[in-house]
Design a protein around this motif. Structure first.
Motif, short mmCIF file in Angstrom:
data_model
loop_
_atom_site.label_atom_id
_atom_site.label_comp_id
_atom_site.label_asym_id
_atom_site.label_seq_id
_atom_site.Cartn_x
_atom_site.Cartn_y
_atom_site.Cartn_z
N ARG A 8 -1.95 -1.93 -5.01
CA ARG A 8 -2.81 -1.27 -5.98
C ARG A 8 -4.25 -1.40 -5.51
O ARG A 8 -4.73 -2.50 -5.26
N LEU A 24 4.46 -2.66 -16.11
CA LEU A 24 3.25 -2.14 -15.47
C LEU A 24 3.29 -0.61 -15.40
O LEU A 24 2.29 0.07 -15.61
N TYR A 25 4.47 -0.08 -15.11
CA TYR A 25 4.62 1.37 -15.06
C TYR A 25 4.43 1.98 -16.45
O TYR A 25 3.71 2.97 -16.62
N GLU A 29 -0.29 1.23 -15.24
CA GLU A 29 -0.98 0.47 -14.20
C GLU A 29 -0.51 0.89 -12.81
O GLU A 29 -1.25 0.80 -11.84
N THR A 34 3.43 4.52 -6.35
CA THR A 34 3.01 3.18 -5.95
C THR A 34 4.02 2.57 -4.98
O THR A 34 5.23 2.64 -5.20
#
Length: 257
Positions: A8, A24-25, A29, A34
């Protein structure tokens, strides 16, 4: 236990568990693009969206988590409101404000559609950058289908509440009936030689006869010009029609003496 690292902003972060990675997904984020790497994958980097057990469902969370409210909750509330309006008697607030209260079930269904589409669009815009146009197109097509479903579900709820008690058509003295009789008089006052007169109150309401979806009633209508008119009015249920200005299709026709 298997752990994951991810890239990230040019930095490698982690390790985190698979559940933390999914969180997080969900929080926006990280995205489907990613790069992630598993502790058991021999150091190979892969796109988040390529890992089958991590890849998110195409169905937005707003649908998965809130569908009971939108599918059942909004139509149920709308149907109960419509049932209350049909059966309300002696409530001055309802009688005086039926012109906008009758829009409430319709507005509730439209609001539910708008809110659901807003939540879906926020998720699509945040997460799935490659497919956001196609994703929104699907839900925009689904919106009128949902609105149609919720409308008829609302109608069904209202009918199930009212029909067992004989309220398929409002009573002669129902607030919604009295409001429409007064409104009908005011719209035709000029033709009756009472231009400018307003209806004050409908009293002495009686049902002459009723059959199926029709009631024939009589009553006394007091007006602001000091006269009291004998009125004979028919209430006919035209059925619940989609996208009318009112939830119900009740029609009032009236003769004035």
């Amino acid at each position: 236990m298997e752990t994951w690292t991810y890239q990230r902003n040019g930095a490698i972060e982690g390790p985190v568990t698979a559940e933390q990675l999914k969180s997080l997904y969900d929080a926006g984020e990280i995205t489907l693009q990613t790069l992630i790497r598993s502790s058991s994958a021999g150091g190979g980097w892969r796109l988040y969206g390529e890992v089958a057990r991590l890849a998110p469902s195409r169905i937005p969370r707003a649908v998965k988590r809130l569908w009971p409210f939108f599918v059942f909750g909004a139509p149920l509330v709308g149907g109960l409101i419509d049932a209350f309006l049909i059966r309300s008697t002696g409530n001055e607030f309802v009688e005086s404000n039926i012109s906008w209260l009758s829009h409430v079930p319709t507005a509730l269904n439209i609001l539910a559609v708008a809110l659901w589409l807003l939540l879906i669009s926020i998720e699509v815009q945040k997460k799935d950058q490659q497919h956001k146009v196609a994703g929104m197109a699907v839900w925009l097509i689904a919106a009128p289908l949902y609105l149609t479903f919720s409308w008829w579900t609302t109608v069904l709820v209202s009918s199930l509440v009212n029909a067992p008690f004989g309220f398929r058509v409002p009573e002669c003295q129902a607030d919604i009936t009295k409001a429409q009789v007064k409104d009908t008089f005011e719209r035709t006052a000029a033709r009756l030689g009472a231009a400018g007169a307003s209806a004050i109150a409908l009293t002495d309401e009686h049902q002459e006869w009723g059959a199926g979806r029709i009631r024939m009633c009589t009553g006394k209508l007091a007006t602001t010009n000091g006269r009291t008119y004998s009125v004979r009015y028919e209430i006919e249920d035209h059925g619940n029609r989609l996208f009318l200005r009112r939830m119900h299709g009740f029609n009032i026709t009236m003769l004035v003496n």
